[in-house]
Motif scaffolding. Structure first.
Motif, PDB file in Angstrom:
ATOM      1  N   PRO A 107       0.822  -1.216   0.000  1.00  0.00           N
ATOM      2  CA  PRO A 107       0.000   0.000   0.000  1.00  0.00           C
ATOM      3  C   PRO A 107       0.852   1.260   0.000  1.00  0.00           C
ATOM      4  O   PRO A 107       2.009   1.261   0.431  1.00  0.00           O
ATOM      5  N   LEU A 108       0.261   2.337  -0.463  1.00  0.00           N
ATOM      6  CA  LEU A 108       0.946   3.625  -0.480  1.00  0.00           C
ATOM      7  C   LEU A 108       1.377   4.053   0.921  1.00  0.00           C
ATOM      8  O   LEU A 108       2.395   4.734   1.087  1.00  0.00           O
ATOM      9  N   GLU A 109       0.606   3.660   1.925  1.00  0.00           N
ATOM     10  CA  GLU A 109       0.925   4.047   3.303  1.00  0.00           C
ATOM     11  C   GLU A 109       2.310   3.561   3.727  1.00  0.00           C
ATOM     12  O   GLU A 109       2.952   4.163   4.583  1.00  0.00           O
ATOM     13  N   ALA A 110       2.774   2.475   3.127  1.00  0.00           N
ATOM     14  CA  ALA A 110       4.064   1.915   3.526  1.00  0.00           C
ATOM     15  C   ALA A 110       5.221   2.868   3.241  1.00  0.00           C
ATOM     16  O   ALA A 110       6.211   2.885   3.981  1.00  0.00           O
ATOM     17  N   VAL A 111       5.100   3.649   2.189  1.00  0.00           N
ATOM     18  CA  VAL A 111       6.209   4.514   1.786  1.00  0.00           C
ATOM     19  C   VAL A 111       5.868   6.002   1.922  1.00  0.00           C
ATOM     20  O   VAL A 111       6.566   6.855   1.369  1.00  0.00           O
ATOM     21  N   ALA A 112       4.828   6.308   2.666  1.00  0.00           N
ATOM     22  CA  ALA A 112       4.431   7.708   2.846  1.00  0.00           C
ATOM     23  C   ALA A 112       5.600   8.523   3.411  1.00  0.00           C
ATOM     24  O   ALA A 112       6.266   8.104   4.362  1.00  0.00           O
ATOM     25  N   PHE A 142       5.724   5.890  -5.887  1.00  0.00           N
ATOM     26  CA  PHE A 142       6.496   7.117  -5.722  1.00  0.00           C
ATOM     27  C   PHE A 142       6.241   8.047  -6.907  1.00  0.00           C
ATOM     28  O   PHE A 142       6.676   7.772  -8.025  1.00  0.00           O
ATOM     29  N   GLN A 143       5.569   9.144  -6.663  1.00  0.00           N
ATOM     30  CA  GLN A 143       5.403  10.137  -7.709  1.00  0.00           C
ATOM     31  C   GLN A 143       6.725  10.842  -8.012  1.00  0.00           C
ATOM     32  O   GLN A 143       6.973  11.265  -9.139  1.00  0.00           O
ATOM     33  N   LYS A 144       7.569  10.913  -6.992  1.00  0.00           N
ATOM     34  CA  LYS A 144       8.892  11.521  -7.121  1.00  0.00           C
ATOM     35  C   LYS A 144       9.855  10.688  -6.302  1.00  0.00           C
ATOM     36  O   LYS A 144       9.550  10.327  -5.160  1.00  0.00           O
ATOM     37  N   ALA A 145      11.011  10.351  -6.879  1.00  0.00           N
ATOM     38  CA  ALA A 145      11.954   9.514  -6.133  1.00  0.00           C
ATOM     39  C   ALA A 145      13.355   9.637  -6.706  1.00  0.00           C
ATOM     40  O   ALA A 145      13.550  10.005  -7.870  1.00  0.00           O
ATOM     41  N   LYS A 146      14.316   9.294  -5.848  1.00  0.00           N
ATOM     42  CA  LYS A 146      15.707   9.130  -6.257  1.00  0.00           C
ATOM     43  C   LYS A 146      16.119   7.728  -5.811  1.00  0.00           C
ATOM     44  O   LYS A 146      15.993   7.388  -4.632  1.00  0.00           O
ATOM     45  N   MET A 147      16.574   6.928  -6.744  1.00  0.00           N
ATOM     46  CA  MET A 147      16.870   5.522  -6.451  1.00  0.00           C
ATOM     47  C   MET A 147      18.327   5.197  -6.768  1.00  0.00           C
ATOM     48  O   MET A 147      18.819   5.489  -7.860  1.00  0.00           O
ATOM     49  N   LEU A 148      18.995   4.562  -5.816  1.00  0.00           N
ATOM     50  CA  LEU A 148      20.298   3.967  -6.060  1.00  0.00           C
ATOM     51  C   LEU A 148      20.050   2.510  -6.426  1.00  0.00           C
ATOM     52  O   LEU A 148      19.589   1.720  -5.600  1.00  0.00           O
ATOM     53  N   LEU A 149      20.320   2.167  -7.668  1.00  0.00           N
ATOM     54  CA  LEU A 149      20.062   0.830  -8.207  1.00  0.00           C
ATOM     55  C   LEU A 149      21.373   0.153  -8.528  1.00  0.00           C
ATOM     56  O   LEU A 149      22.265   0.757  -9.128  1.00  0.00           O
TER      57      LEU A 149
END
Length: 212
Positions: A107-112, A142-149
């Motif tokens: 759910p979205l709540e997990a990453v709020a 995530f509508q906006k994010a920075k990811m280290l992949l």
């Protein structure tokens, strides 16, 4: 790649993907990572990377296997509380939250309140079609994010995944509206991957900053 496959790996303790210490490509970036309060770690297992990240962030993980969640806290000497949240079981202790269940139902709540993602072993654990679904789910969460992949490259005809080879030209297809920047390279040819031996003629890990 069915969930039962990964459940069985944990049940049989076949953890060839498990590291004993934080990943060198993460350590190389850690000091320069964004000043945020939380980081999300998808398909986290019991990765020691979460302890390195916890030096700077509240760590939110998503993991399918109950064994992985239980062992993560037990091996760290932490007592976790557990509670139900919809289809997921939420494990919590200190700066750690692990959401146990189907990542694709997270759910979205997990990453709020979270805009930072770290993926060392999620994308490369998935076959091509599931990688598309995984990337779409991240961009829905995530509508906006920075990811280290962190990706893995080897001649695909020499080995069958997982872990799967993911090359640079696939990343814009997975994240079409993102900026993608190479951050680091680690040549593992002849050394193996985590606890697994690889007989491929080439084996390279790369880290990327992906921002959308």
């Amino acid at each position: 790649m069915e969930p039962q496959f990964w459940q069985q790996r944990w049940e049989l303790n076949e953890l060839g993907f498990q590291l004993d210490a934080a990943h060198p490509l993460l350590c190389a970036q850690l000091a320069a990572m964004p000043q945020q309060s939380k980081v999300f770690v998808p398909l986290c297992g019991k990765s020691p990377d979460m302890h390195a990240l916890a030096s700077r962030y509240q760590v939110i993980g998503a993991e399918l296997a109950e064994i992985a969640c239980r062992d993560f806290f037990a091996e760290a000497g932490l007592t976790a509380s557990t509670s139900s949240f919809g289809l997921h079981q939420l494990w919590q202790s200190g700066v750690y939250q692990l959401w146990q269940g189907d990542f694709f139902a997270l759910p979205l709540e997990a990453v709020a309140g979270t805009e930072l993602i770290y993926d060392r072993a999620a994308l490369i654990a998935l076959p091509p079609q599931m990688r598309l679904q995984y990337a779409a789910k991240l961009q829905q969460l995530f509508q906006k994010a920075k990811m280290l992949l962190i990706t893995l490259e080897y001649p695909e005809g020499e080995k069958q995944g997982p872990p799967f080879a993911v090359f640079a030209d696939e990343l814009p297809l997975l994240f079409p509206n993102a900026s993608i920047q190479l951050a680091g390279i680690r040549n593992l040819t002849g050394q193996g991957f985590a606890r697994r031996k690889f007989s491929t003629s080439q084996l390279v890990e790369k880290s990327w900053w992906i921002c959308w």
